[in-house]
Motif scaffolding. Structure first.
Motif, PDB file in Angstrom:
ATOM      1  N   SER A 134       0.846  -1.187   0.000  1.00  0.00           N
ATOM      2  CA  SER A 134       0.000   0.000   0.000  1.00  0.00           C
ATOM      3  C   SER A 134       0.880   1.236   0.000  1.00  0.00           C
ATOM      4  O   SER A 134       1.858   1.332   0.742  1.00  0.00           O
ATOM      5  CB  SER A 134      -0.900   0.009   1.227  1.00  0.00           C
ATOM      6  OG  SER A 134      -1.737  -1.117   1.204  1.00  0.00           O
ATOM      7  N   ALA A 135       0.512   2.187  -0.822  1.00  0.00           N
ATOM      8  CA  ALA A 135       1.281   3.420  -0.929  1.00  0.00           C
ATOM      9  C   ALA A 135       0.757   4.496   0.011  1.00  0.00           C
ATOM     10  O   ALA A 135       1.434   5.472   0.284  1.00  0.00           O
ATOM     11  CB  ALA A 135       1.229   3.934  -2.364  1.00  0.00           C
ATOM     12  N   VAL A 136      -0.451   4.297   0.531  1.00  0.00           N
ATOM     13  CA  VAL A 136      -1.085   5.336   1.333  1.00  0.00           C
ATOM     14  C   VAL A 136      -1.539   4.728   2.659  1.00  0.00           C
ATOM     15  O   VAL A 136      -2.100   3.635   2.692  1.00  0.00           O
ATOM     16  CB  VAL A 136      -2.319   5.915   0.588  1.00  0.00           C
ATOM     17  CG1 VAL A 136      -2.999   6.980   1.414  1.00  0.00           C
ATOM     18  CG2 VAL A 136      -1.920   6.452  -0.769  1.00  0.00           C
ATOM     19  N   ALA A 137      -1.282   5.458   3.744  1.00  0.00           N
ATOM     20  CA  ALA A 137      -1.820   5.089   5.056  1.00  0.00           C
ATOM     21  C   ALA A 137      -2.821   6.158   5.458  1.00  0.00           C
ATOM     22  O   ALA A 137      -2.532   7.351   5.389  1.00  0.00           O
ATOM     23  CB  ALA A 137      -0.717   4.983   6.086  1.00  0.00           C
ATOM     24  N   TRP A 138      -3.997   5.743   5.848  1.00  0.00           N
ATOM     25  CA  TRP A 138      -5.058   6.664   6.189  1.00  0.00           C
ATOM     26  C   TRP A 138      -5.304   6.570   7.687  1.00  0.00           C
ATOM     27  O   TRP A 138      -5.439   5.486   8.247  1.00  0.00           O
ATOM     28  CB  TRP A 138      -6.300   6.313   5.399  1.00  0.00           C
ATOM     29  CG  TRP A 138      -7.543   7.070   5.767  1.00  0.00           C
ATOM     30  CD1 TRP A 138      -7.671   8.404   5.918  1.00  0.00           C
ATOM     31  CD2 TRP A 138      -8.821   6.499   6.024  1.00  0.00           C
ATOM     32  NE1 TRP A 138      -8.950   8.725   6.243  1.00  0.00           N
ATOM     33  CE2 TRP A 138      -9.697   7.563   6.307  1.00  0.00           C
ATOM     34  CE3 TRP A 138      -9.321   5.226   6.016  1.00  0.00           C
ATOM     35  CZ2 TRP A 138     -11.030   7.375   6.599  1.00  0.00           C
ATOM     36  CZ3 TRP A 138     -10.645   5.027   6.306  1.00  0.00           C
ATOM     37  CH2 TRP A 138     -11.492   6.102   6.594  1.00  0.00           C
ATOM     38  N   GLN A 139      -5.363   7.750   8.341  1.00  0.00           N
ATOM     39  CA  GLN A 139      -5.595   7.790   9.778  1.00  0.00           C
ATOM     40  C   GLN A 139      -7.005   8.277  10.042  1.00  0.00           C
ATOM     41  O   GLN A 139      -7.423   9.312   9.532  1.00  0.00           O
ATOM     42  CB  GLN A 139      -4.588   8.719  10.474  1.00  0.00           C
ATOM     43  CG  GLN A 139      -4.806   8.800  11.958  1.00  0.00           C
ATOM     44  CD  GLN A 139      -3.900   9.804  12.633  1.00  0.00           C
ATOM     45  OE1 GLN A 139      -3.162  10.514  11.961  1.00  0.00           O
ATOM     46  NE2 GLN A 139      -3.972   9.885  13.936  1.00  0.00           N
ATOM     47  N   SER A 140      -7.724   7.520  10.841  1.00  0.00           N
ATOM     48  CA  SER A 140      -9.054   7.910  11.271  1.00  0.00           C
ATOM     49  C   SER A 140      -9.083   7.740  12.782  1.00  0.00           C
ATOM     50  O   SER A 140      -9.060   6.613  13.269  1.00  0.00           O
ATOM     51  CB  SER A 140     -10.110   7.020  10.614  1.00  0.00           C
ATOM     52  OG  SER A 140     -11.380   7.279  11.156  1.00  0.00           O
TER      53      SER A 140
END
Length: 183
Positions: A134-140
């Motif tokens: 994965s190229a993107v890490a998303w924080q929620s």
């Protein structure tokens, strides 16, 4: 008629036999039943040895190629599949009964792999995986998700991996439950 009936009855009882023309011993009804039941029991025994015997049982798992996917989760899914029954009574942990395709489908549904192969070597199930990077890490909030380039979430990161990602970003670390790291 009485004499005729008596003579035919006496002949069917085989009371009158010529000693010079002896018949060979034929299989009697009980011998046939005995042989048939012996063959049936032998066939059932052989089949049950293949179904329930320890010779073809899958005892171990070997997993390679995982980087972000937790290995214990993959092993848990594999062990659940091996412990399941097939057709209500057939053990799924036998080499020739094990359903590779259902395990592949479940692992691909749960985790996003670019390549996944399963081999059975003797009593070991060998899983070779290649993860989609994965190229993107998303924080929620405090949760981190890995995203594909299309924006689809592939995996929620466990707290240990999320902490390493936060450390790379220079953000403060979150507290991890000590029971989680014991797994």
């Amino acid at each position: 008629n009485f004499l005729k009936d008596q003579s035919t009855r006496a002949y069917t009882d085989e009371r009158f036999k010529n000693p010079f023309f002896r018949k060979e011993n034929r299989l009697t009804k009980w011998k046939i039943v005995g042989i048939a039941s012996f063959l049936f029991a032998t066939i059932v025994g052989i089949i049950s040895c293949f179904i329930f015997g320890p010779w073809l049982k899958i005892n171990e798992t070997a997993i390679s190629g995982l980087t972000t996917v937790p290995g214990h989760e993959v092993e848990l899914i594999i062990n659940q599949k091996l412990a399941a029954k097939r057709a209500y009574f057939l053990p799924n942990n036998q080499r020739w009964i094990f359903d590779k395709q259902s395990l592949l489908n479940e692992l691909n549904d749960r985790f996003h792999f670019s390549a996944l192969t399963i081999e059975l070597q003797k009593n070991t199930l060998v899983l070779q995986a290649e993860e989609r990077i994965s190229a993107v890490a998303w924080q929620s909030e405090d949760n981190y998700f890995l995203l594909t380039l299309n924006g689809q979430p592939t995996l929620e990161l466990d707290p240990v991996t999320a902490n390493s990602l936060r450390a790379r970003q220079g953000i403060g670390l979150i507290n991890i439950d000590p029971s989680f790291t014991d797994r």
